[in-house]
Design a protein around this motif. Structure first.
Motif, PDB file in Angstrom:
ATOM      1  N   PHE A 101       0.823  -1.211   0.000  1.00 23.62           N
ATOM      2  CA  PHE A 101       0.000   0.000   0.000  1.00 23.62           C
ATOM      3  C   PHE A 101       0.861   1.267   0.000  1.00 23.62           C
ATOM      4  CE2 PHE A 101      -3.693  -2.528   0.690  1.00 23.62           C
ATOM      5  CZ  PHE A 101      -4.773  -1.720   0.399  1.00 23.62           C
ATOM      6  N   ARG A 111      -9.261   1.346  -4.239  1.00 20.58           N
ATOM      7  CA  ARG A 111     -10.197   2.398  -3.846  1.00 20.58           C
ATOM      8  C   ARG A 111     -11.427   2.357  -4.744  1.00 20.58           C
ATOM      9  NH1 ARG A 111      -7.803   8.118  -4.932  1.00 20.58           N
ATOM     10  NH2 ARG A 111      -8.823   7.888  -6.970  1.00 20.58           N
ATOM     11  N   TRP A 115     -11.068  -0.982   0.085  1.00 17.41           N
ATOM     12  CA  TRP A 115     -10.998  -0.226   1.340  1.00 17.41           C
ATOM     13  C   TRP A 115     -12.195  -0.568   2.229  1.00 17.41           C
ATOM     14  CZ3 TRP A 115      -9.672   5.588  -0.069  1.00 17.41           C
ATOM     15  CH2 TRP A 115      -8.452   5.631  -0.746  1.00 17.41           C
ATOM     16  N   THR A 141      -5.378  -1.347   8.732  1.00 13.13           N
ATOM     17  CA  THR A 141      -6.655  -0.673   8.966  1.00 13.13           C
ATOM     18  C   THR A 141      -6.452   0.828   9.075  1.00 13.13           C
ATOM     19  OG1 THR A 141      -7.442  -2.624  10.184  1.00 13.13           O
ATOM     20  CG2 THR A 141      -8.678  -0.587  10.463  1.00 13.13           C
ATOM     21  N   ILE A 144      -5.964   2.543   5.768  1.00 15.13           N
ATOM     22  CA  ILE A 144      -7.197   2.696   5.004  1.00 15.13           C
ATOM     23  C   ILE A 144      -8.025   3.853   5.560  1.00 15.13           C
ATOM     24  CG2 ILE A 144      -9.358   1.588   4.316  1.00 15.13           C
ATOM     25  CD1 ILE A 144      -6.857   0.470   2.938  1.00 15.13           C
ATOM     26  N   ARG A 147      -6.557   7.067   4.442  1.00 16.15           N
ATOM     27  CA  ARG A 147      -6.818   7.337   3.027  1.00 16.15           C
ATOM     28  C   ARG A 147      -8.250   7.809   2.808  1.00 16.15           C
ATOM     29  NH1 ARG A 147      -3.113   3.425  -0.787  1.00 16.15           N
ATOM     30  NH2 ARG A 147      -1.189   3.776   0.375  1.00 16.15           N
TER      31      ARG A 147
END
Length: 334
Positions: A101, A111, A115, A141, A144, A147
């Motif tokens: 990632f 994405r 996610w 986690t 994500i 993001r």
């Protein structure tokens, strides 16, 4: 046909997933190669989620296994699931997932679909009797979540397609994680974004549904997203405006299960998933209206028709088998 998730069905689904979450090939990679050093095997690139044909399917295969273990801890396959988690969810392997990632060209990797599923898995691990696996997964986690916080304010428009790029589906799954860990900032962002993207939608025509490779109804998953995120009274008003002709079973296309002509074709096989995800949405939405509201029976019947059409095809060809059981669990538990 079963309409609820019982122990026998759970064990059957678990055995399907146990047969593919560590099956490395065939594999469809989803990341950008920035150079020759990025040319690695699936297992090298994704030390945990290398199976199930692609990364996101492997993630929701793990979610399903954890979910079934939480529901039926004494089912015959329970020990195999525990052994898998112990073997695969280690600090070292999660660090390897994080490294993928963190590659500069992987800003948009998975994405938003992957996610959402990763956070759904994290939420289920938080509910497990042994929460050590949730702690092990947390570095990924947290990436994500970070993001999502970065991306959603930049996303001027939603994506309404019926495939992996659908934004409502990702918001819906991410909400489960936000609530599981009581992350108010995350859930506030998800709710604000849902209102911004979908709050003014009305008289939905369901135009273009189903498309040839949909596994989500862009109409129904939007509604399910709003049901999950909005307060009850606010959603009730929104839903009435969004689908004002529900009592006439309009838009008609939403009430007719999709036809699947070739289950060996990965794209066409998506339509089995469409039928399962529609069943999930219809069942969840039906529970948002109280008896004796006649809309509830209409929605329940639509769910039953879609479930009956798709459930016999969860296993068979690998193009569907590597992911459909997860959607069957969503539908059966709705």
């Amino acid at each position: 046909m079963t309409t609820t998730l019982d122990r026998e069905t759970a064990d059957r689904f678990a055995r399907i997933a146990l047969g593919h979450v560590e099956r490395e090939y065939p594999h469809k990679p989803g990341h950008v190669l920035a150079g020759a050093s990025d040319l690695q095997s699936p297992r090298e690139t994704h030390p945990v989620f290398f199976g199930s044909f692609d990364w996101h399917s492997c993630v929701h295969g793990y979610w399903m296994l954890v979910r079934l273990l939480n529901r039926f801890p004494d089912m015959p396959s329970a020990e195999a699931i525990r052994a898998l988690l112990t073997r695969q969810l280690t600090g070292e392997s999660i660090a390897g997932e994080c490294a993928t990632f963190d590659r500069p060209m992987n800003r948009g990797f998975e994405r938003p679909y992957g996610w959402g599923w990763l956070l759904k898995l994290a939420a289920e691990l938080e509910a497990a009797e042994d929460r050590s696996f949730a702690r092990t997964l947390r570095p990924l986690t947290d990436r994500i979540v970070a993001r999502i916080h970065y991306f959603l304010p930049l996303a001027t428009y939603p994506v309404r397609v019926g495939t992996h790029f659908n934004t409502a589906f990702a918001l819906r799954l991410a909400t489960d994680y936000g609530e599981a860990v009581k992350d108010k900032a995350l859930n506030d962002l998800l709710r604000t974004t849902a209102r911004r993207w979908y709050g003014r939608d009305a008289n939905c025509p369901a135009w273009g549904e189903p498309s040839g490779d949909d596994f989500l109804s862009s109409t129904l998953i939007e509604a399910e997203c709003m049901r999950r995120l909005l307060p009850e009274a606010e959603f009730s008003e929104w839903w009435t405006h969004f689908m004002p002709n529900l009592m006439q079973c309009e838009p008609k296309t939403l009430f007719v299960p999709a036809t699947v002509s070739d289950r060996s074709d990965g794209k066409i096989a998506h339509l089995d998933g469409l039928n399962l995800s529609r069943a999930w949405c219809w069942r969840s939405l039906a529970k948002s209206v109280a008896e004796p509201d006649a809309r509830r029976q209409i929605m329940d019947e639509a769910a039953a028709n879609h479930l009956a059409t798709a459930l016999p095809h969860v296993a068979g060809d690998y193009m569907g088998e590597h992911w459909l059981a997860s959607f069957a669990v969503l539908a059966l538990e709705a």
